[in-house]
Design an enzyme around this catalytic site. Structure first.
Site, PDB file in Angstrom:
ATOM      1  N   ARG A 113       0.857  -1.190   0.000  1.00 13.43           N
ATOM      2  CA  ARG A 113       0.000   0.000   0.000  1.00 13.43           C
ATOM      3  C   ARG A 113       0.893   1.239   0.000  1.00 13.43           C
ATOM      4  O   ARG A 113       1.454   1.612   1.025  1.00 13.43           O
ATOM      5  CB  ARG A 113      -0.878  -0.020   1.261  1.00 13.43           C
ATOM      6  CG  ARG A 113      -2.037   0.951   1.242  1.00 13.43           C
ATOM      7  CD  ARG A 113      -2.632   1.076   2.632  1.00 13.43           C
ATOM      8  NE  ARG A 113      -1.760   1.859   3.490  1.00 13.43           N
ATOM      9  CZ  ARG A 113      -1.622   1.677   4.805  1.00 13.43           C
ATOM     10  NH1 ARG A 113      -2.255   0.704   5.402  1.00 13.43           N
ATOM     11  NH2 ARG A 113      -0.816   2.454   5.512  1.00 13.43           N
ATOM     12  N   TYR A 171       4.245   5.039  11.302  1.00  9.59           N
ATOM     13  CA  TYR A 171       4.510   3.609  11.525  1.00  9.59           C
ATOM     14  C   TYR A 171       5.337   2.946  10.423  1.00  9.59           C
ATOM     15  O   TYR A 171       5.553   1.744  10.470  1.00  9.59           O
ATOM     16  CB  TYR A 171       3.194   2.843  11.713  1.00  9.59           C
ATOM     17  CG  TYR A 171       2.175   3.021  10.616  1.00  9.59           C
ATOM     18  CD1 TYR A 171       2.225   2.266   9.451  1.00  9.59           C
ATOM     19  CD2 TYR A 171       1.138   3.947  10.750  1.00  9.59           C
ATOM     20  CE1 TYR A 171       1.284   2.418   8.445  1.00  9.59           C
ATOM     21  CE2 TYR A 171       0.191   4.121   9.751  1.00  9.59           C
ATOM     22  CZ  TYR A 171       0.262   3.352   8.601  1.00  9.59           C
ATOM     23  OH  TYR A 171      -0.669   3.516   7.606  1.00  9.59           O
ATOM     24  N   HIS A 203      -3.369   4.591   4.833  1.00 12.98           N
ATOM     25  CA  HIS A 203      -4.560   3.736   4.893  1.00 12.98           C
ATOM     26  C   HIS A 203      -5.753   4.445   4.250  1.00 12.98           C
ATOM     27  O   HIS A 203      -6.453   3.874   3.418  1.00 12.98           O
ATOM     28  CB  HIS A 203      -4.868   3.380   6.348  1.00 12.98           C
ATOM     29  CG  HIS A 203      -6.106   2.569   6.524  1.00 12.98           C
ATOM     30  ND1 HIS A 203      -6.240   1.286   6.055  1.00 12.98           N
ATOM     31  CD2 HIS A 203      -7.288   2.875   7.124  1.00 12.98           C
ATOM     32  CE1 HIS A 203      -7.441   0.825   6.357  1.00 12.98           C
ATOM     33  NE2 HIS A 203      -8.101   1.768   7.003  1.00 12.98           N
TER      34      HIS A 203
END
Length: 372
Positions: free
Chosen positions: A265, A278, A269
């Protein structure tokens, strides 16, 4: 019946030791040990076109969130090989069960781009007729669409229809109970389902290492007695070859298939997420070099299947499509607040009527305040 060796293990169900790959990250053909029939040149050229269109749509949708034309948008940039292969491997009579991140796959099923953005723009419905496109509404709760896919596929088989259901999910969904229920039901009742896990590395901010220590997510299928495979999700040729075979296997009445696609990805998100909290930018850069579109373009050019003129035509088509989406999403979208309540029950319950009256009163008070 599955093939059983002398140790009693179900060898047919085991995925490859490493992800199936036919193209290197730089787009060169590899001497693969996999024996899946390769897609035709025409299908690969069409896959390239659909991926370019999908990328342009995805970038435009991401931009629309910054302009507050969409409430939220989960980008699938970098996962185009998974998205397009999922759509191209199906017949028009088959069913797709997508997640919230699979707008590109839905578009490749024929749904108009503006229509499939309806849900993300805040409309009361999913934006398209699922029965017409044989595509279920986008599913936001993780994995709940997997039992739906298994149930539909089983029902279609009971009716004697050669329908295959393809259900997409992410790596995070494999940690949910619905993943177990969907796979277990499909296996027990021999439902013709293909479960496609797009393992893009993160369940929002939770890395795969904090979700599973299995050799691969594909190996989870073996415990259910489901044929499984893992594939390089950024290799368009491998994705289409593996999914074509999976759909054929399910349609032939041999049972469900679990396919894990290793991808990434590239974006956060959603637009509400800060991925820098992160993961490191160097990790993203490494995956940028595995771009599925550039990968396939290099291969097609090397084999005389694509030239500058063809690439320019596809990019021009993609730009026009993106511009049309932008123009449509910037136009006024008529909305009737009563639609929220109109289609919940055939006969409205007292509680629903009470809520409808409350909304009407609030809107009336707001309108009176504005007019002062």
């Amino acid at each position: 019946m599955p093939l059983v060796d002398h140790t009693g293990e179900y060898r047919e169900f085991l995925p490859a030791d490493s992800a199936v790959q036919y193209l290197t990250p730089s787009g060169e053909a590899v001497d693969s040990k996999a024996n899946y029939p390769l897609p035709s040149a025409d299908r690969l050229v069409e896959m390239y076109r659909k991926m370019v269109l999908g990328r342009a749509f995805d970038l435009q949708a991401t931009a629309l969130t910054k302009e507050r034309r969409l409430a939220v948008y989960p980008s699938s940039r970098g996962q185009e090989a998974c998205e397009i292969a999922a759509a191209m491997c199906l017949e028009v009579t088959d069913w797709m069960f997508p997640t919230y991140r699979d707008t590109v796959a839905i578009g490749a099923r024929g749904v108009e781009p503006v229509a499939l953005l309806g849900l993300l723009a805040g409309d009361w419905h999913c934006g398209y007729n699922p029965a017409v496109y044989r595509t279920a509404p986008q599913c936001t709760p993780l994995a709940t669409q997997l039992p739906h896919a298994a149930g539909l596929a089983y029902a279609e088989r009971r009716r004697g229809h050669p329908t295959v259901a393809l259900a997409l999910c992410g790596d995070g969904a494999t940690s949910e109970g619905d993943f177990h229920e969907g796979l277990n039901f499909a296996a027990v009742f021999h439902a013709p389902v293909v479960f496609l896990v797009q393992n893009n590395g993160f369940a929002i901010s939770v890395p795969l290492a904090r979700q599973s220590v299995a050799p691969s997510l594909a190996h989870k299928g073996v415990g259910y007695g489901i044929r499984s495979e893992q594939v390089d999700g950024n290799d368009p040729m491998a994705m289409l070859a593996v999914l074509d075979a999976a759909v054929e296997y399910a349609r032939a009445g041999r049972g469900p298939v679990l396919v894990e696609a290793h991808t990434y990805r590239l974006e956060a998100h959603t637009n509400a997420d800060d991925a820098t909290r992160y993961r490191e930018s160097a990790e993203v850069e490494r995956w940028l070099s595995r771009d599925p579109i550039a990968r396939l373009e290099t291969y097609l050019r090397a084999h005389g299947l694509l030239d500058d003129a063809a690439v320019d035509r596809v990019r021009e088509e993609a730009d026009k499509t993106a511009a049309a989406v932008r123009a449509a999403m910037h136009s006024e979208r008529p909305a009737d607040p009563d639609d929220i309540f109109r289609h919940v029950f055939a006969t409205a319950t007292p509680q629903l009527r009470e809520q409808q009256a409350q909304v009407a009163a609030e809107l009336a008070a707001e309108s009176e305040e504005v007019s002062r």
